[in-house]
Design a protein around this motif. Structure first.
Motif, PDB file in Angstrom:
ATOM      1  N   CYS B 417       0.846  -1.199   0.000  1.00 57.00           N
ATOM      2  CA  CYS B 417       0.000   0.000   0.000  1.00 57.00           C
ATOM      3  C   CYS B 417       0.876   1.241   0.000  1.00 57.00           C
ATOM      4  O   CYS B 417       1.759   1.384   0.830  1.00 57.00           O
ATOM      5  N   ALA B 418       0.633   2.131  -0.949  1.00 54.28           N
ATOM      6  CA  ALA B 418       1.434   3.355  -1.045  1.00 54.28           C
ATOM      7  C   ALA B 418       0.763   4.521  -0.344  1.00 54.28           C
ATOM      8  O   ALA B 418       1.350   5.582  -0.193  1.00 54.28           O
ATOM      9  N   GLY B 419      -0.478   4.334   0.059  1.00 52.57           N
ATOM     10  CA  GLY B 419      -1.123   5.360   0.872  1.00 52.57           C
ATOM     11  C   GLY B 419      -1.874   6.432   0.111  1.00 52.57           C
ATOM     12  O   GLY B 419      -2.015   7.544   0.599  1.00 52.57           O
ATOM     13  N   CYS B 420      -2.382   6.115  -1.068  1.00 44.99           N
ATOM     14  CA  CYS B 420      -3.087   7.140  -1.833  1.00 44.99           C
ATOM     15  C   CYS B 420      -4.452   7.460  -1.237  1.00 44.99           C
ATOM     16  O   CYS B 420      -4.938   8.582  -1.347  1.00 44.99           O
ATOM     17  N   GLY B 421      -5.086   6.469  -0.644  1.00 45.94           N
ATOM     18  CA  GLY B 421      -6.385   6.713  -0.019  1.00 45.94           C
ATOM     19  C   GLY B 421      -7.565   6.557  -0.958  1.00 45.94           C
ATOM     20  O   GLY B 421      -8.706   6.815  -0.577  1.00 45.94           O
ATOM     21  N   THR B 422      -7.313   6.121  -2.177  1.00 42.76           N
ATOM     22  CA  THR B 422      -8.403   5.954  -3.140  1.00 42.76           C
ATOM     23  C   THR B 422      -9.420   4.926  -2.651  1.00 42.76           C
ATOM     24  O   THR B 422     -10.632   5.115  -2.788  1.00 42.76           O
ATOM     25  N   CYS B 423      -8.909   3.853  -2.068  1.00 44.66           N
ATOM     26  CA  CYS B 423      -9.813   2.803  -1.598  1.00 44.66           C
ATOM     27  C   CYS B 423     -10.781   3.357  -0.558  1.00 44.66           C
ATOM     28  O   CYS B 423     -11.978   3.089  -0.606  1.00 44.66           O
ATOM     29  N   ALA B 424     -10.234   4.157   0.368  1.00 46.97           N
ATOM     30  CA  ALA B 424     -11.072   4.699   1.434  1.00 46.97           C
ATOM     31  C   ALA B 424     -12.132   5.620   0.857  1.00 46.97           C
ATOM     32  O   ALA B 424     -13.272   5.663   1.335  1.00 46.97           O
ATOM     33  N   LEU B 487      -6.237  25.561   1.555  1.00 47.13           N
ATOM     34  CA  LEU B 487      -5.928  24.226   1.060  1.00 47.13           C
ATOM     35  C   LEU B 487      -6.045  23.163   2.138  1.00 47.13           C
ATOM     36  O   LEU B 487      -5.569  23.349   3.261  1.00 47.13           O
ATOM     37  N   VAL B 488      -6.660  22.067   1.769  1.00 48.76           N
ATOM     38  CA  VAL B 488      -6.639  20.862   2.590  1.00 48.76           C
ATOM     39  C   VAL B 488      -5.725  19.890   1.864  1.00 48.76           C
ATOM     40  O   VAL B 488      -5.960  19.559   0.702  1.00 48.76           O
ATOM     41  N   ARG B 489      -4.666  19.484   2.543  1.00 48.82           N
ATOM     42  CA  ARG B 489      -3.679  18.630   1.884  1.00 48.82           C
ATOM     43  C   ARG B 489      -4.071  17.164   2.031  1.00 48.82           C
ATOM     44  O   ARG B 489      -4.392  16.712   3.129  1.00 48.82           O
ATOM     45  N   VAL B 490      -4.080  16.457   0.927  1.00 51.39           N
ATOM     46  CA  VAL B 490      -4.256  15.009   0.958  1.00 51.39           C
ATOM     47  C   VAL B 490      -3.079  14.413   0.186  1.00 51.39           C
ATOM     48  O   VAL B 490      -2.421  15.118  -0.571  1.00 51.39           O
ATOM     49  N   MET B 491      -2.794  13.143   0.388  1.00 55.73           N
ATOM     50  CA  MET B 491      -1.662  12.577  -0.339  1.00 55.73           C
ATOM     51  C   MET B 491      -1.972  12.507  -1.830  1.00 55.73           C
ATOM     52  O   MET B 491      -1.131  12.757  -2.658  1.00 55.73           O
ATOM     53  N   CYS B 492      -3.204  12.170  -2.151  1.00 51.98           N
ATOM     54  CA  CYS B 492      -3.577  11.987  -3.560  1.00 51.98           C
ATOM     55  C   CYS B 492      -4.987  12.525  -3.747  1.00 51.98           C
ATOM     56  O   CYS B 492      -5.812  12.425  -2.838  1.00 51.98           O
ATOM     57  N   ASP B 521       0.549  11.690 -14.806  1.00 49.01           N
ATOM     58  CA  ASP B 521       1.632  12.083 -13.896  1.00 49.01           C
ATOM     59  C   ASP B 521       1.352  11.680 -12.462  1.00 49.01           C
ATOM     60  O   ASP B 521       2.101  12.053 -11.562  1.00 49.01           O
ATOM     61  N   CYS B 522       0.257  10.987 -12.221  1.00 49.26           N
ATOM     62  CA  CYS B 522      -0.150  10.700 -10.852  1.00 49.26           C
ATOM     63  C   CYS B 522       0.977   9.995 -10.107  1.00 49.26           C
ATOM     64  O   CYS B 522       1.592   9.071 -10.628  1.00 49.26           O
ATOM     65  N   HIS B 523       1.234  10.458  -8.907  1.00 51.63           N
ATOM     66  CA  HIS B 523       2.271   9.855  -8.081  1.00 51.63           C
ATOM     67  C   HIS B 523       1.889   8.429  -7.687  1.00 51.63           C
ATOM     68  O   HIS B 523       2.735   7.641  -7.305  1.00 51.63           O
ATOM     69  N   TYR B 524       0.618   8.126  -7.761  1.00 48.91           N
ATOM     70  CA  TYR B 524       0.130   6.790  -7.418  1.00 48.91           C
ATOM     71  C   TYR B 524      -0.384   6.099  -8.680  1.00 48.91           C
ATOM     72  O   TYR B 524      -1.558   5.725  -8.766  1.00 48.91           O
ATOM     73  N   ILE B 525       0.503   6.013  -9.658  1.00 44.86           N
ATOM     74  CA  ILE B 525       0.237   5.368 -10.943  1.00 44.86           C
ATOM     75  C   ILE B 525      -0.942   6.042 -11.671  1.00 44.86           C
ATOM     76  O   ILE B 525      -0.710   6.910 -12.503  1.00 44.86           O
ATOM     77  N   ASP B 526      -2.183   5.645 -11.330  1.00 44.14           N
ATOM     78  CA  ASP B 526      -3.310   6.237 -12.049  1.00 44.14           C
ATOM     79  C   ASP B 526      -4.499   6.471 -11.127  1.00 44.14           C
ATOM     80  O   ASP B 526      -5.648   6.447 -11.563  1.00 44.14           O
ATOM     81  N   ALA B 527      -4.198   6.706  -9.836  1.00 42.03           N
ATOM     82  CA  ALA B 527      -5.303   6.889  -8.891  1.00 42.03           C
ATOM     83  C   ALA B 527      -6.159   8.083  -9.276  1.00 42.03           C
ATOM     84  O   ALA B 527      -7.364   8.116  -8.991  1.00 42.03           O
TER      85      ALA B 527
END
Ligand code: SF4
Ligand code: SF4
Ligand code: SF4
Ligand code: SF4
Lengths: 209, 594
Positions: B417-424, B487-492, B521-527
């Motif tokens: 898990c890279a921590g993008c948070g898409t699943c959540a 701004l609210v910062r999220v990882m992705c 360019d997504c840091h999490y491949i294609d999230a």
């Protein structure tokens, strides 16, 4: 090894939040467009905030000392540093709170420099208001933070170098001489890149190969 | 070079390309294609017998086409590896073997037409990207007549002509008459510092390269007339000013101004028209040979690798470092480092310095033999999980497994898990906790922001790697924008849950912006594909509910796009002003009832 998903939460940190807030001047970088004492003052009224002050240089040695001492003296368990971008100093302040005995994930930064003072330079009133809101947001976030622990993973002591020009060759040699295995991948049939084509190179004017 | 070829710890793969990189810091899986050379590298002694008999003659790339080679060849005399190879597209012999003269000529029997491309997989802990540069192609600059006039050369062709190992054995000759030119002119900034054609940046090395060339010329041919046409000479490095002074002292003429046009005389001499900006006069110079000081561009493979590894580029197309001052050789992705011109134009000394720096950064990462991974990973609440499988579908890293058939709850492999948070964000049952970016933490920020005077504020969700960094870049560049953007910062951007947006509108936010890395360019491949889909879905829902969909905006902003960020904030402010108090009140009422 298949790490599972319940490892990070170290249980039992249910103590009531005691939050410390630090509003950094960054010399004049922040203070010239944000009224830092006012921001600190306004944050001091928020729930759970035990201590709120402005500080000249939060990241400096004396700055960090002061914060660490406060954490210990006031039993702070969460800290907000309102200063520069977390992309710059998050590691610094994580380390700092850890040195003072806190979990490094119990710290939050509010970006008052890159995203406030530097982009609203001639608008002290609105910049200050925004800074107050950003600090409020950080306080709210820090209140909900959970302590997390890092996990240690095995690592392969080997490097891939992509490109066999002068830079790739140098990096590969340095690594190999330090005892690391290197795979050097070059698209052309030979390494050497552009440099191999040059006759003499400045400033020494000697041969390139 | 030979050291690198001989080193027992260095595995050299030439004629090879990285085609895929998976995994994460400490444990990257790399796929490499090694193209067939049709000559056994280990057996070939570089005797050259094969090339003697090969009937195919081709221009030699190493000598910029100024000399020739055969279809079976060694790249250049000091090449590493020095073994021969066959350019199979040029070779006449293979399949059916009509020629195969070389096969007969080779005593060691190392030529084999049946070789095929090899796929190699490597596991590594760190990656150094040193993909280098590509010289600018000046053909498009018609005024300089490259390819139209034979005596107009590029700086690289010139290099080969003055090189003792080059096609003319180091004596400078004009291509048209193979005689020594009496005068040589250099034109600077070709493909650099131009808003019109080529690139806008200074290529950094061409001034010094030209000065070096003038010194070489003056050393060999003291009487030769040498002129340099320039905008300004940038000789800022250690010892550089000395070389510049020496060059002028030796009689090289520096003329301030780039030629406007040139024409060829009957003797194949170039007549150059230039406005000398020092004197303000139009001058004409006749020169036997002209050399174009080519600028440098990122290597052609840069973008492909950037996509494979999820790295970031500057608008100029070079790789973007994690921080320009404090982490100049690190990529934003942990475990990846830059060396040499991949990161920006630089000379040999700087490339070597940066390469050593990158090597040490890699050692620093690897020397412990283990790494600590950020605990910013997702966690499943098994009791809430309905085993629908959505999270596993969206995870770019295949980090989640769900047994949908047997209704066994999802499980996260936290090392993957890279921590993008898409699943959540995608789980409909709130069964996933995204550590350090939990719903509660983010909703808390949204609420805190909207506590007072929400109608005056702009709510922005920004991903850590691109948009938040782009906002920082706007700050570093002191670009001013309205002081109500928060701004609210999220990882992705993939983490931005529908409910965060509704919470914003319910709290009275006039406008909301979701921003992330550009697609690709997504840091999490294609999230961020999921972000895009989700926003589209939200827009439809807003229409259904009677909320103006424009109030929710999506924008891709890269880490280098400070200007784009600031402009977007101004647009958002204009948009905010278009939202009336009644409109906000209606929305709040509507959403509170839901
Ligand atoms: S913490 Fe950041 S904002 Fe504060 S003094 Fe240091 S650099 Fe400046
Ligand atoms: S180094 Fe000199 S020639 Fe090259 S782009 Fe910069 S100014 Fe122009
Ligand atoms: S999306 Fe949610 S409910 Fe569905 S499998 Fe994943 S965790 Fe379970
Ligand atoms: S979707 Fe993202 S956060 Fe969720 S498991 Fe995959 S990598 Fe981790």
């Amino acid at each position: 090894m298949t790490p599972t998903n319940s490892r990070q939460r170290s249980a039992g940190d249910e103590a009531a939040p005691r939050i410390g807030v630090y509003v950094c001047h960054c010399g004049l970088n922040i203070a010239q467009s944000v009224n830092c004492p006012q921001v600190a003052e306004s944050a001091s009224t928020a729930n759970d905030v035990v201590l709120s002050k402005d500080i000249t240089y939060a990241c400096s040695e004396p700055g960090q000392q002061e914060i660490k001492q406060d954490i210990i003296d006031n039993q702070l368990n969460r800290v907000v540093i309102a200063s520069c971008s977390p992309r710059l100093h998050e590691p610094t302040f994580k380390q700092m709170v850890q040195d003072a005995g806190l979990n490094p994930y119990m710290m939050e930064m509010a970006n008052l420099r890159e995203q406030c003072s530097w982009v609203h330079m001639n608008d002290i009133e609105n910049a200050t208001r925004k800074a107050e809101t950003l600090v409020d947001m950080a306080v709210s976030r820090v209140r909900h933070l959970d302590p997390l622990t890092e996990e240690t993973l095995p690592l392969i002591k080997k490097t891939l170098v992509i490109g066999g020009g002068i830079a790739g060759i140098q990096a590969a040699l340095d690594l190999a001489d330090c005892g690391y295995d290197v795979t050097l991948v070059e698209k052309q049939p030979s390494i050497g890149g552009m440099m191999a084509r040059l006759d003499k190179t400045f400033p020494t004017m000697d041969c390139s190969i | 070079m030979t050291d690198a070829g001989r080193h027992p710890r260095i595995k050299l793969l030439t004629l090879s390309e990285v085609v895929d990189v998976k995994g994460y810091v400490g444990n990257f899986d790399v796929k490499i294609i090694k193209k067939a050379k049709y000559v056994d590298e280990t057996a070939c002694t570089s005797c050259g017998d094969c090339a003697t008999v090969c009937p195919v003659v081709r221009p030699d790339e190493f000598n910029m086409g100024l000399a020739s080679r055969k279809a079976i060849y060694s790249p250049f005399p000091q090449a590493v590896p020095s073994s021969y190879l066959i350019n199979i597209n040029e070779c006449l012999g293979h399949n059916p073997a009509v020629c195969s003269k070389c096969v007969d000529a080779c005593d060691k029997k190392c030529i084999n037409f049946h070789m095929s491309d090899e796929e190699i997989t490597e596991q590594v802990g760190s990656i150094i990207v040193a993909t280098g540069l590509e010289p600018y192609d000046p053909t498009e600059l018609d005024e300089y007549g490259y390819t139209r006039f034979e005596n107009v050369l590029t700086s690289l062709e010139f290099e080969r002509l003055v090189n003792a190992g080059g096609p003319s054995k180091g004596s400078l000759i004009r291509p048209t008459d193979r005689k020594k030119p009496k005068s040589v002119g250099f034109i600077q900034c070709v493909g650099s510092r131009s808003l019109r054609k080529g690139e806008q940046y200074c290529s950094n090395i061409c001034c010094m390269n030209t000065i070096k060339s003038t010194l070489v010329l003056k050393e060999h041919y003291p009487d030769m007339e040498v002129k340099v046409f320039y905008i300004d000479i940038r000789a800022f490095g250690k010892g550089f000013e000395d070389l510049y002074t020496r060059s002028r002292r030796l009689g090289v003429k520096y003329i301030r101004g780039l030629p406007g046009s040139l024409e060829e005389t009957a003797e194949n001499t170039m007549r150059v028209a230039v406005e000398n900006s020092a004197t303000g006069k139009l001058e004409f110079h006749e020169l036997d040979m002209l050399v174009l000081a080519l600028g440098v561009k990122p290597a052609p493979s840069t973008q492909r690798l950037q996509e494979i590894m999820g790295l970031q580029l500057t608008p100029d197309g070079f790789y973007l470092e994690a921080h320009p001052k404090l982490q100049p050789v690190d990529a934003a992705t942990r475990g990846i480092f830059y060396a040499g011109c991949a990161e920006g134009p630089k000379d040999i000394k700087e490339s070597v310095t940066q390469a050593s720096a990158a090597a040490v950064r890699a050692v620093r990462l690897m020397h412990k033999g283990e790494i600590s991974s950020e605990p910013i990973t997702s966690e499943i609440i098994a009791e809430k999980c309905k085993a629908c499988g959505k999270c596993a579908e969206v995870c770019p890293y295949n980090a989640i497994s769900v047994d949908v058939k047997n209704k066994k709850p999802a499980e996260v492999n936290s090392a993957a898990c890279a921590g993008c948070g898409t699943c959540a964000a995608e789980c409909h049952f709130d069964a996933i906790i995204m550590n350090h970016y939990t719903d509660q933490q983010i909703l808390g920020q949204v609420d805190a922001m909207l506590t007072t005077e929400p109608e005056t504020k702009i709510l922005v969700f920004a991903c850590n790697w691109c948009s938040y960094a782009g906002a920082d870049y706007a700050g570093v560049s002191r670009l001013q924008y309205p002081a109500n953007a928060h701004l609210v910062r999220v990882m992705c951007s993939g983490r931005v849950d529908e409910k965060f947006i509704w919470e914003g509108f319910r709290g009275g936010a006039p406008v909301v912006l979701v921003s992330g890395c550009h697609i690709g360019d997504c840091h999490y491949i294609d999230a961020n594909h999921w972000t895009e889909k989700r926003v589209a879905k939200l827009h439809k829902k807003m229409v259904r509910l009677g909320i103006r969909p424009e109030r929710l905006q999506l924008e891709w902003i890269s880490a280098a796009e400070g200007i784009r960020f600031a402009d977007k904030m101004k647009d958002m402010e204009a948009l905010r002003k278009s939202v009336s108090a009644e409109e906000i009140a209606d929305t709040i009422e509507l959403l509170t009832k839901l």
